[in-house]
Scaffold this active site. Structure first.
Site, mmCIF file in Angstrom:
data_model
loop_
_atom_site.group_PDB
_atom_site.id
_atom_site.type_symbol
_atom_site.label_atom_id
_atom_site.label_comp_id
_atom_site.label_asym_id
_atom_site.label_seq_id
_atom_site.Cartn_x
_atom_site.Cartn_y
_atom_site.Cartn_z
ATOM 1 N N GLU A 135 0.858 -1.165 -0.173
ATOM 2 C CA GLU A 135 0.086 0.062 0.098
ATOM 3 C C GLU A 135 0.860 1.278 0.212
ATOM 4 O O GLU A 135 0.526 2.173 -0.684
ATOM 5 C CB GLU A 135 -0.776 0.124 1.152
ATOM 6 C CG GLU A 135 -1.981 -1.080 1.181
ATOM 7 C CD GLU A 135 -3.037 -0.985 -0.040
ATOM 8 O OE1 GLU A 135 -3.191 -0.012 -0.690
ATOM 9 O OE2 GLU A 135 -3.184 -2.191 -0.313
ATOM 10 N N ASP A 205 3.880 -4.318 -5.909
ATOM 11 C CA ASP A 205 4.758 -5.746 -5.276
ATOM 12 C C ASP A 205 6.306 -5.685 -5.443
ATOM 13 O O ASP A 205 6.915 -5.843 -4.426
ATOM 14 C CB ASP A 205 4.335 -6.809 -6.115
ATOM 15 C CG ASP A 205 2.734 -7.368 -6.145
ATOM 16 O OD1 ASP A 205 2.223 -6.745 -5.314
ATOM 17 O OD2 ASP A 205 2.445 -8.071 -6.773
HETATM 18 ZN ZN LIG Z 1 -2.440 -2.988 -4.808
#
Ligand SMILES: [Zn+2]
Length: 488
Positions: A135, A205
């Site tokens: 996030e 990621d």
């Molecule tokens: Zn995401």
């Protein structure tokens, strides 16, 4: 799950405000100017304004967990990740939403929400940290800009309310959110742009895993959690993890993040006992029925592999059943083995307070503050305990001392200051402190009213008067901005 103790055990009911959620500000107000790759029209100042309004809207629409230990833990973990991210100067704020759905989300202005359901579903700290790092990367990589630009077409409070409703998963179910007044097309457009693209996901990621590795946290936490989510989806039925709606997890994506994690290798073993303790705390204090939760932890503690979190959970469950002596015995055994652990000390002090030993509680908080100077969690508990023990003068000093630290300027600390000042301070202080708290809750008219009252008191120094007037001007400007938007 609803946090029963908020009304009784941990939070002293202070100024009569409507609701009491507040976030801990991680850093100051100075938002660094980001390189803007998308050529967006949203300036850092606009994003900050949208973020502040977003947070007020979240407070109005969702129940937040304001337990200082839980909030403090999430902010501590978040700050550690931010410090090792690609934008360590960005002012993030982390808050916990009392909601069993597995979800986390990034709002405008670096406001990151984590659901209690996510904390309880993660198997260890690295999994929770994996989602948080992901996030954080959405924010630092400006993935939300497209949604802000859509939001820019509408008035700021409406846009903020709408983004909040969508991210909290309550859009459409909450007429207060302003959704009803919105055009369906605009709503759909924001919703669509809050759903990240595959390339956004991949980038978040990649950068998130890098942040984990740099923070000394096991980078496998992220793929492991995604795998857990994917495997568990068929078990959820109607409780499908909301996280997957905005961040779709595919087998490819898991494989890719797994190989990325491999390139860093397992992180050094970190002490995530606090994670286990916070989970036990959420379970013990969030459960609806004290007898049920006592049964639950008694069964857990009887198992051969029971560790500190199970014993801690049992101590809290005993406390919720008003068995202070047994709770203290459980806690003392934990303290004997691990005497410096902050959460044991604050819990023990709280027990002393509840069992009618305020002096012992204050002494324990004071000793703990020597061990953790300037700690906001301990400081908040201590201030509250001083008020409860009838030492308003000392409580006022303590609140003022804390408020020198920007991070302490939360509604909760302002409320403690207001309460202490109402007994031991000059009369205007209570108005100023209450005004600041109202401002943080987004109740601008009440905030302005309080500052006007403060200015009517006689004996204000020129300095204090000027300061209050300057603040009043800011509050009025904020209200004017809001009203202009409302008229649009
Ligand atoms: Zn995401």
């Amino acid at each position: 799950m609803r946090f029963r103790w908020l009304n009784s055990a941990l939070c002293v009911a202070l100024v009569a405000l409507q609701t009491a959620p507040v976030q801990g500000e991680v850093t100051g107000n100075d938002l660094p100017d980001f390189g803007d790759s998308s050529g967006a029209l949203v300036s850092p100042a606009q994003e900050r304004e949208l973020g502040a309004e977003f947070m007020r809207s979240v407070r109005a629409q969702a129940k937040l967990v304001t337990d200082p230990d839980v909030e403090g833990y999430v902010n501590q973990l978040g700050s550690r990740l931010v410090a090792n991210s690609d934008a360590p100067g960005y002012p993030f704020t982390f808050f916990v939403v009392d909601n069993p759905a597995i979800n986390a989300f990034a709002g405008p202005g670096g406001y990151i929400g984590v659901h209690t359901g996510l904390i309880l579903a993660a198997a260890n700290e690295s999994e929770l940290a994996g989602v948080m790092a992901h996030e954080i990367a959405h924010v630092t990589q400006r993935h939300l800009l497209r949604a802000y630009e859509s939001a820019n077409q509408m008035s700021l409070p409406t846009a903020a309310g709408m983004i909040a409703a969508i991210l909290l998963g309550i859009a459409g179910s909450n007429p207060e959110a302003g959704i009803a007044a919105m055009s369906a097309v605009q709503g759909a457009s924001i919703q669509q742009q809050l759903n990240f693209t595959r390339s956004n996901e991949r980038e978040a990621d990649r950068i998130g895993i890098q942040t984990l590795a740099h923070s000394g946290i096991d980078p496998y936490g992220m793929p492991n959690f995604f795998e857990r989510l994917q495997q568990s989806t068929r078990l959820y039925g109607n409780n499908f993890p909301e996280f997957l709606l905005t961040h779709p997890v595919t087998t490819d994506r898991i494989a890719e993040s797994m190989s990325r994690a491999e390139s860093y290798g397992h992180g050094k073993e970190v002490d995530s006992l606090d994670f286990g303790l916070i989970r036990a705390r959420l379970r013990a204090l969030g459960a609806d029925s004290p007898p049920e939760v006592l049964k639950y932890f008694k069964a857990l503690e009887a198992k051969p592999d029971a560790g500190a979190p199970e014993h801690y959970g049992l101590a809290l469950a005993l406390w919720r059943n008003s068995d202070y002596a047994a709770a203290a015995k459980e806690l003392q055994a934990l303290l004997d083995k691990d005497p410096d652990r902050k959460i044991y000390r604050t819990t023990m002090a709280r027990l002393a307070l509840d069992s009618g030993q305020p002096e012992q509680a204050l002494k324990l908080y004071e000793d703990t503050l020597k061990l953790y100077p300037g700690d906001l969690i301990v400081g908040q508990y201590y201030t509250s305990a001083l008020i409860q023990a009838g030492k308003a003068g000392q409580a006022r000093e303590q609140a003022l001392k804390m408020l020198r630290d920007k991070r302490a300027r939360t509604a909760e600390i302002y409320e403690l200051w207001a309460k202490a000042a109402s007994v031991a301070g000059p009369a205007w202080e209570t108005n100023v402190a209450s005004g600041e708290a109202y401002y943080l809750y987004g109740n601008l008219r009440f905030a302005i009213d309080q500052l006007n009252k403060a200015l009517q008191h006689k004996g204000l120094s020129d300095y204090d008067q000027a300061r209050i007037e300057a603040r009043l001007k800011e509050f009025r400007q904020a209200l004017k901005n809001r009203e202009q938007h409302e008229q649009q």
